[in-house]
Enzyme design. Structure first.
Site, PDB file in Angstrom:
ATOM      1  N   ARG A   1      16.221 -45.369   2.143  1.00 13.33           N
ATOM      2  CA  ARG A   1      15.508 -44.088   2.019  1.00 13.33           C
ATOM      3  C   ARG A   1      16.328 -43.129   1.151  1.00 13.33           C
ATOM      4  O   ARG A   1      15.784 -42.413   0.309  1.00 13.33           O
ATOM      5  CB  ARG A   1      15.280 -43.467   3.405  1.00 13.33           C
ATOM      6  CG  ARG A   1      14.631 -42.081   3.302  1.00 13.33           C
ATOM      7  CD  ARG A   1      14.351 -41.427   4.634  1.00 13.33           C
ATOM      8  NE  ARG A   1      13.612 -40.178   4.425  1.00 13.33           N
ATOM      9  CZ  ARG A   1      13.055 -39.466   5.392  1.00 13.33           C
ATOM     10  NH1 ARG A   1      13.137 -39.856   6.632  1.00 13.33           N
ATOM     11  NH2 ARG A   1      12.408 -38.350   5.107  1.00 13.33           N
TER      12      ARG A   1
ATOM     13  N   ARG B   1      16.677 -35.334   2.231  1.00 11.10           N
ATOM     14  CA  ARG B   1      16.111 -35.408   3.580  1.00 11.10           C
ATOM     15  C   ARG B   1      16.719 -36.573   4.382  1.00 11.10           C
ATOM     16  O   ARG B   1      16.956 -36.442   5.577  1.00 11.10           O
ATOM     17  CB  ARG B   1      14.585 -35.555   3.476  1.00 11.10           C
ATOM     18  CG  ARG B   1      13.867 -35.806   4.786  1.00 11.10           C
ATOM     19  CD  ARG B   1      13.836 -34.596   5.703  1.00 11.10           C
ATOM     20  NE  ARG B   1      13.224 -34.904   6.979  1.00 11.10           N
ATOM     21  CZ  ARG B   1      13.519 -34.311   8.134  1.00 11.10           C
ATOM     22  NH1 ARG B   1      14.396 -33.328   8.179  1.00 11.10           N
ATOM     23  NH2 ARG B   1      12.908 -34.657   9.241  1.00 11.10           N
TER      24      ARG B   1
ATOM     25  N   ASN C   1       5.839 -46.121   7.338  1.00  8.98           N
ATOM     26  CA  ASN C   1       5.518 -45.553   6.032  1.00  8.98           C
ATOM     27  C   ASN C   1       5.841 -46.519   4.896  1.00  8.98           C
ATOM     28  O   ASN C   1       6.510 -47.520   5.126  1.00  8.98           O
ATOM     29  CB  ASN C   1       6.337 -44.256   5.853  1.00  8.98           C
ATOM     30  CG  ASN C   1       5.558 -43.049   6.358  1.00  8.98           C
ATOM     31  OD1 ASN C   1       4.358 -42.957   6.148  1.00  8.98           O
ATOM     32  ND2 ASN C   1       6.267 -42.129   7.014  1.00  8.98           N
TER      33      ASN C   1
ATOM     34  N   CYS D   1      -0.900 -41.126  10.818  1.00 12.11           N
ATOM     35  CA  CYS D   1       0.089 -40.164  10.344  1.00 12.11           C
ATOM     36  C   CYS D   1       0.114 -38.976  11.289  1.00 12.11           C
ATOM     37  O   CYS D   1      -0.941 -38.492  11.704  1.00 12.11           O
ATOM     38  CB  CYS D   1      -0.294 -39.705   8.940  1.00 12.11           C
ATOM     39  SG  CYS D   1       0.800 -38.433   8.306  1.00 12.11           S
ATOM     40  N   ASP D   2       1.327 -38.503  11.581  1.00 11.08           N
ATOM     41  CA  ASP D   2       1.423 -37.387  12.524  1.00 11.08           C
ATOM     42  C   ASP D   2       1.380 -36.021  11.854  1.00 11.08           C
ATOM     43  O   ASP D   2       1.353 -35.001  12.531  1.00 11.08           O
ATOM     44  CB  ASP D   2       2.704 -37.513  13.350  1.00 11.08           C
ATOM     45  CG  ASP D   2       3.958 -37.459  12.479  1.00 11.08           C
ATOM     46  OD1 ASP D   2       3.900 -36.954  11.350  1.00 11.08           O
ATOM     47  OD2 ASP D   2       5.004 -37.935  12.946  1.00 11.08           O
TER      48      ASP D   2
ATOM     49  N   HIS E   1      -1.107 -38.108   3.360  1.00  9.60           N
ATOM     50  CA  HIS E   1      -0.181 -37.141   2.751  1.00  9.60           C
ATOM     51  C   HIS E   1      -0.815 -36.495   1.514  1.00  9.60           C
ATOM     52  O   HIS E   1      -0.116 -36.204   0.535  1.00  9.60           O
ATOM     53  CB  HIS E   1       1.172 -37.802   2.382  1.00  9.60           C
ATOM     54  CG  HIS E   1       2.036 -38.072   3.579  1.00  9.60           C
ATOM     55  ND1 HIS E   1       3.270 -38.655   3.508  1.00  9.60           N
ATOM     56  CD2 HIS E   1       1.835 -37.815   4.903  1.00  9.60           C
ATOM     57  CE1 HIS E   1       3.792 -38.756   4.726  1.00  9.60           C
ATOM     58  NE2 HIS E   1       2.937 -38.259   5.590  1.00  9.60           N
TER      59      HIS E   1
ATOM     60  N   TYR F   1       2.196 -32.031   2.257  1.00 10.30           N
ATOM     61  CA  TYR F   1       2.755 -32.993   1.299  1.00 10.30           C
ATOM     62  C   TYR F   1       2.222 -32.798  -0.122  1.00 10.30           C
ATOM     63  O   TYR F   1       2.765 -33.363  -1.069  1.00 10.30           O
ATOM     64  CB  TYR F   1       2.498 -34.435   1.763  1.00 10.30           C
ATOM     65  CG  TYR F   1       3.480 -34.908   2.815  1.00 10.30           C
ATOM     66  CD1 TYR F   1       4.697 -35.480   2.449  1.00 10.30           C
ATOM     67  CD2 TYR F   1       3.207 -34.774   4.164  1.00 10.30           C
ATOM     68  CE1 TYR F   1       5.603 -35.921   3.402  1.00 10.30           C
ATOM     69  CE2 TYR F   1       4.110 -35.215   5.132  1.00 10.30           C
ATOM     70  CZ  TYR F   1       5.306 -35.786   4.738  1.00 10.30           C
ATOM     71  OH  TYR F   1       6.210 -36.223   5.686  1.00 10.30           O
TER      72      TYR F   1
HETATM   73  P1  NAD Z   1      14.632 -45.767  11.833  1.00 15.70           P
HETATM   74  O1  NAD Z   1      15.354 -46.355  10.667  1.00 15.70           O
HETATM   75  O2  NAD Z   1      15.372 -44.937  12.806  1.00 15.70           O
HETATM   76  O3  NAD Z   1      13.947 -46.953  12.639  1.00 15.70           O
HETATM   77  C1  NAD Z   1      13.290 -48.005  12.066  1.00 15.70           C
HETATM   78  C2  NAD Z   1      13.693 -49.295  12.772  1.00 15.70           C
HETATM   79  O4  NAD Z   1      12.928 -50.345  12.158  1.00 15.70           O
HETATM   80  C3  NAD Z   1      15.159 -49.665  12.627  1.00 15.70           C
HETATM   81  O5  NAD Z   1      15.724 -49.858  13.894  1.00 15.70           O
HETATM   82  C4  NAD Z   1      15.131 -50.960  11.814  1.00 15.70           C
HETATM   83  O6  NAD Z   1      16.139 -51.862  12.180  1.00 15.70           O
HETATM   84  C5  NAD Z   1      13.754 -51.494  12.138  1.00 15.70           C
HETATM   85  N1  NAD Z   1      13.215 -52.447  11.174  1.00 15.70           N
HETATM   86  C6  NAD Z   1      13.271 -52.395   9.827  1.00 15.70           C
HETATM   87  N2  NAD Z   1      12.622 -53.455   9.297  1.00 15.70           N
HETATM   88  C7  NAD Z   1      12.156 -54.185  10.342  1.00 15.70           C
HETATM   89  C8  NAD Z   1      11.408 -55.374  10.433  1.00 15.70           C
HETATM   90  N3  NAD Z   1      11.012 -56.022   9.333  1.00 15.70           N
HETATM   91  N4  NAD Z   1      11.090 -55.852  11.655  1.00 15.70           N
HETATM   92  C9  NAD Z   1      11.484 -55.208  12.763  1.00 15.70           C
HETATM   93  N5  NAD Z   1      12.189 -54.046  12.733  1.00 15.70           N
HETATM   94  C10 NAD Z   1      12.514 -53.544  11.536  1.00 15.70           C
HETATM   95  O7  NAD Z   1      13.425 -44.951  11.223  1.00 15.70           O
HETATM   96  P2  NAD Z   1      12.632 -43.675  11.770  1.00 15.70           P
HETATM   97  O8  NAD Z   1      13.083 -42.485  11.017  1.00 15.70           O
HETATM   98  O9  NAD Z   1      12.673 -43.636  13.219  1.00 15.70           O
HETATM   99  O10 NAD Z   1      11.170 -43.994  11.254  1.00 15.70           O
HETATM  100  C11 NAD Z   1      10.468 -45.151  11.633  1.00 15.70           C
HETATM  101  C12 NAD Z   1       9.237 -45.295  10.803  1.00 15.70           C
HETATM  102  O11 NAD Z   1       8.278 -44.325  11.162  1.00 15.70           O
HETATM  103  C13 NAD Z   1       9.454 -45.118   9.309  1.00 15.70           C
HETATM  104  O12 NAD Z   1       8.616 -46.006   8.612  1.00 15.70           O
HETATM  105  C14 NAD Z   1       9.004 -43.710   9.060  1.00 15.70           C
HETATM  106  O13 NAD Z   1       8.665 -43.479   7.734  1.00 15.70           O
HETATM  107  C15 NAD Z   1       7.831 -43.668   9.977  1.00 15.70           C
HETATM  108  N6  NAD Z   1       7.312 -42.359  10.314  1.00 15.70           N
HETATM  109  C16 NAD Z   1       5.977 -42.214  10.168  1.00 15.70           C
HETATM  110  C17 NAD Z   1       5.390 -41.044  10.457  1.00 15.70           C
HETATM  111  C18 NAD Z   1       3.914 -40.955  10.291  1.00 15.70           C
HETATM  112  O14 NAD Z   1       3.356 -39.943  10.628  1.00 15.70           O
HETATM  113  N7  NAD Z   1       3.239 -42.004   9.809  1.00 15.70           N
HETATM  114  C19 NAD Z   1       6.154 -39.980  10.899  1.00 15.70           C
HETATM  115  C20 NAD Z   1       7.521 -40.151  11.068  1.00 15.70           C
HETATM  116  C21 NAD Z   1       8.089 -41.369  10.774  1.00 15.70           C
HETATM  117  C1  LMR Z   2      11.026 -38.483   9.026  1.00 17.22           C
HETATM  118  O1  LMR Z   2      11.968 -39.252   8.866  1.00 17.22           O
HETATM  119  O2  LMR Z   2      10.998 -37.617   9.879  1.00 17.22           O
HETATM  120  C2  LMR Z   2       9.893 -38.641   8.112  1.00 17.22           C
HETATM  121  O3  LMR Z   2       9.220 -39.763   8.345  1.00 17.22           O
HETATM  122  C3  LMR Z   2       9.221 -37.383   7.845  1.00 17.22           C
HETATM  123  C4  LMR Z   2      10.297 -36.419   7.458  1.00 17.22           C
HETATM  124  O4  LMR Z   2      10.517 -35.517   8.247  1.00 17.22           O
HETATM  125  O5  LMR Z   2      10.921 -36.581   6.430  1.00 17.22           O
END
Ligand code: NAD
Ligand code: LMR
Length: 441
Positions: A93, A284, A147, A169-170, A199, A264
């Site tokens: 990221r 970020r 994402n 999406c939240d 977004h 966004y």
């Molecule tokens: P994070 O890195 O803390 O957690 C992600 C986890 O996924 C890690 O523990 C990693 O080891 C695991 N992982 C990666 N590839 C994998 C695979 N192929 N199989 C199994 N596990 C796998 O990330 P985070 O900041 O907690 O975010 C998690 C996800 O949620 C991200 O994709 C982020 O963009 C998304 N997100 C989405 C929204 C939304 O509204 N759609 C909002 C916030 C975060």
């Molecule tokens: C996150 O990591 O929180 C994102 O998925 C969204 C943000 O706040 O950048």
């Protein structure tokens, strides 16, 4: 009430504890009897898994709990997979944000070149999760936060069109919380109309259940303050960079004051401002690693060290509440109204059927039924058409291993000034993503 079995894929995610706490808080509306975590990083997941084991033993010993890196154990006998993986983790990221900024282009997790790079990493991993689910629990639903949701959703439409996956999406939920505060109500009091891509969208109506339209009142507020509110109602989007983003919504509104914009859109409408405001050495990703990630993992460590959950705090936010509400709507056929990313199929009448759009849907046990949003204006339609084409080209580039299509995707993105910059940027992204992307021809 039937009890459900949940798997959280991406068990090591910073959002896992919040979702678990939310599930525990909702046992009367959505009872569960089994909860599993799955991740491909054993060490990261275990840090949270050990703490959550203590929490569950103390608060809900009747729930069977386990964490595993074995797909068969994880995906067998589940009703719902809540997916939130981050392919390439924060290390990638950070590069998604910093490589574009080095070319004076927006560096963002999901928008512009960073989002395209992340998409090229996520597609294969999400398809793998879907295949595990269909092999071991063919009746389950996957509710996917991973994402970049727009590109992931398009990839699912093309590669797994019949799979029971809902991409969500939240952000609209968080912003609705802000809107409700602006007018002195709660989010549950409001019903919205909305159109766009993930977004990348606009609210066209925000009414209470009696039919009173609040959009003009919210618009007057946003024209002055953006979505900055006084009390913390949207606890997830509170960091300094988010405050600047909420404030900037005022300039997003100015370009078409009829509708309330998704935050966004700033990356597409004010990319020069975004680049100027960004610190290319501290993005970020760094803010999250120094903030949310540290907080969540140190809370987990405190719990494990003390052997009791009374010493640590895992917070619940709008992110967690949305996914639990959605699971409940499917499980109990509640016909709740929610914004989801779905194939258009006429929901926006003057937009392509095969575009993945974000619109309000009624959700029941068959999944979402999109609500017709009618015709949209030329300005928004033009922007959406450009962006959805970027997303489609990226997915095609992944499927066909096609360098040319990915170059086209970057060149078409409103965040990138020229095909020349797109090419230089792409070559840097290819190099950085060697481990993750298919080899492009
Ligand atoms: P994070 O890195 O803390 O957690 C992600 C986890 O996924 C890690 O523990 C990693 O080891 C695991 N992982 C990666 N590839 C994998 C695979 N192929 N199989 C199994 N596990 C796998 O990330 P985070 O900041 O907690 O975010 C998690 C996800 O949620 C991200 O994709 C982020 O963009 C998304 N997100 C989405 C929204 C939304 O509204 N759609 C909002 C916030 C975060
Ligand atoms: C996150 O990591 O929180 C994102 O998925 C969204 C943000 O706040 O950048």
């Amino acid at each position: 009430m039937k009890k459900h079995s949940i798997l959280i894929a991406g068990g090591g995610s910073t959002f896992t504890p919040g979702i678990v706490m939310m599930l525990l808080d909702n046992m009367d509306r959505f009872p569960i009897d089994s909860l599993k975590l799955y991740d491909n990083d054993e060490e990261r997941q275990a840090k949270l898994g050990r703490a959550l084991k203590i929490v569950l033993t103390e608060k809900a010993p009747q729930i069977e709990f386990e964490y595993t890196t074995d797909p068969e154990k994880a995906f067998t006998n589940v009703d719902f997979v809540f997916a939130h993986i981050r392919s390439g983790k924060y290390r990638m990221r950070e590069l998604d944000e910093k490589i574009p900024l080095a070319h004076n282009v927006v560096g963002q997790e999901t928008c512009g070149p960073g989002g395209i790079a992340y998409g090229m990493r996520s597609i294969g991993d999400i398809v793998e999760l879907i295949d595990f689910m269909e092999k071991y629990s063919p009746n389950a639903w996957m509710l996917n936060y991973s994402n970049p949701a727009a590109i992931v959703a398009e990839a699912c439409r093309v590669l797994r069109p019949n799979s029971k996956i809902l991409n969500i999406c939240d952000m609209p939920v968080g912003t609705l919380r802000r809107m409700s505060q602006i007018v002195g109500l709660t989010p549950e009091d409001l019903e919205v109309k909305y159109f766009g891509l993930n977004h990348f969208g606009w609210w066209t109506s925000v009414k209470d259940h009696k039919g009173h339209e609040y959009l003009p009142e919210i618009r007057d507020y946003v024209a002055e303050h953006g979505y900055l509110t006084k009390v913390e109602v949207d606890t997830q989007h509170m960091d300094a960079s988010w405050q600047a983003t909420h404030k900037k919504a005022k300039d997003l509104l100015a370009i078409d004051p009829r509708f309330l914009p998704n935050t966004y859109l700033k990356y597409y409408l004010y990319p020069d401002y975004v680049v100027e405001e960004s610190d290319p050495n501290y993005t970020r990703a760094n803010e999250v690693m120094d903030g949310r990630e540290k907080n969540v993992f140190s809370a987990a460590k405190r719990i494990v060290d003390a052997g009791t959950s009374s010493v640590g705090e895992f917070n619940i936010d709008s992110h967690a509440s949305f996914i639990v509400d959605l699971a409940r709507a499917i499980a109990f056929n509640t016909h709740e109204r929610m914004l989801l990313i779905v194939p258009n199929n006429g929901a926006i009448s003057n937009f392509d059927d095969d575009a993945m759009v974000e619109v309000p849907c009624i959700v029941g046990n068959d999944g979402p039924e999109p609500l017709a949003q009618g015709n949209i204006p030329m300005f928004q339609r033009g922007m959406m058409y450009e962006q959805v084409t970027v997303e489609k080209l990226a997915v095609q580039a992944w499927i066909e291993h096609d360098y040319q299509k990915l170059w086209q995707a970057l060149s078409l993105s409103k965040t990138v000034p020229s095909a020349q910059v797109a090419k230089e940027l792409l070559d840097d992204l290819v190099e950085a993503n060697k481990e993750f992307w298919p080899e492009l021809k």
